[in-house]
Write an enzyme that holds these catalytic residues in place. Sequence first.
Site: not given
Ligand SMILES: *Cc1c(COP(=O)(O)O)cnc(C)c1O
Length: 398
Positions: A186
Site C-alpha cells: 500500500k
Molecule cells: C488491501 C486492501 C484491504 C485489506 O487490507 P489488508 O491490510 O491487506 O488486510 C481492504 N480493502 C482493499 C480495497 C484493499 O486494497
Amino acid sequence: MPGFEIFGEEERKEVNDVLESGILMRYGFDHMRNGHWKAKELEEAVQSTFGIQHAQLTSSGTTALSTAMAVMGVGAGDEVIMPTFTFVASFEAIIAAGATPVLVDIDETLCLDPKAVEAAITSKTKMVMPVHMCGSMAQMDQIQNICKKHDLLLLEDACQAIGGTFKGQKLGTIGDGGTFSFDFVKTITCGEGGVFMTDNEEYYINADHYTDHGHDHIGSDRGAETHPFLGYNFRISELHAAVGLGQIKKLDWILETQRKNNAVIKAALSQVEGVTFRRIPDPEGDNASFLSFFLPTEDLTRKAHKELLANGLGGNFYWYDNNWHYIKKWDHLKNATSLFPLNPGLVSAIEAMDFNNFKQSDEVMGRTISSLINLSWTEEQAHERAEKMAATIKSVLA
Ligand SMILES: *Cc1c(COP(=O)(O)O)cnc(C)c1O
C-alpha cells in the site's frame, strides 16, 4: 503505490527504538519501554495528517474493516452494499460480522455506481461501503446523500487511497467511519497493519476495546481490566507501527512523486487514439498510485495487456481476469464455501443472489487496464516507460 520502495534511515531509526527497549507490544510494560509508544504516536500522526478526531490502529486493513463492522453495530441479518470491484477483504469483513454483502455495479469511476446503490436498498440495508479503488474516489457527494436520505451508515474502504481527497476532504474521513490498509503493497506500509478512523467518540472507544479482546483499558493495570463486551486480538505490534511512523512522514513526497510520474504516463497514452481514461470525480484528489485507462473492446484490452507484459512492462493489471479483485472469479463467495457452517440466513441470502447479472461492471472492467505508478523511477525511466507503453498499445489498436 508502494511505500516499500523508499525504506530508509527514518524507518530504521523508529524500529531500532523499539528493539532497543525490547517492548514489542503496544500496551503495558510502562517502566521498561524508554518512553516509546510507537502505536500511540502513529495514531496521533494519522489523526493530524488526515484531520480526523480518532484513529485506532489494527493488525491489518481487513481487521480495520471488521472493527468498523463491530463498532458501527453491523451484524446478523444486516445487509451491506459494496462494489463488484474491490479486494476480497471487503466482503470477508462483512461475512465475518455475520452480515450479508450485497454486491452492486461499478461505473466508469471504477467505484460504486450511486444509481445501483439506491436500487439495491432494502429494509435490511444498514450500511453502504464504497471502496476507493486504485487511488481514486467514489462519487462521495451522491453516496453521502443516499445514506442520509435512507438513514444508512457510510463506511469508506480507503485502503487503496491513502492521501486522496474528494472536494478537499480526505478519503477515509468523509463517512461515519473509514479504513486504511498499511499492508506491504500500500501507499504507506507497516509490513502489515491498518487503521479505523472516525469522528465518533463512542465508535472509537469501542474500537480501542474491541481490538484488544474487549479489555476496557481503564487504569494502568492490564490484569485488573474488565471485559464490557466480546472482542478479538486485532492489535498492531510496536515494530509494525514503528515502520509506519517512518513512512507517514514521507506521505507528501510520495503523493507528489506519484502525481508527477502518473502525469508522464498519462500524457503519452493521451496521444494514442482509442485510449480513454477512468472518470475521476475530483481529479485533484487522485492519489495517483495507478493510472487506469480504457480501450475500445474487451478483446483489444486483453491483447494489449498481454503485449505490455510481453514487452517487459510489468505493473500493468487486467483486473477483469484477476482472482483477487473482481467478482467474476470469487467462486468461494458465490458458493458460500466455508470451512465451518455459516449462519443459515447468510447462506440463503448468498444463494438468492444473481452473481451473473453485472453487465455494466463487466462492460467497464473488461476494457480496463490499471498501470502501477512507481516511486523509484527516474524522470528518464518514467518517460521511457511511457513511450514504450504508448507504442505497444498503439500497435495493438492499429
Ligand atoms: C488491501 C486492501 C484491504 C485489506 O487490507 P489488508 O491490510 O491487506 O488486510 C481492504 N480493502 C482493499 C480495497 C484493499 O486494497
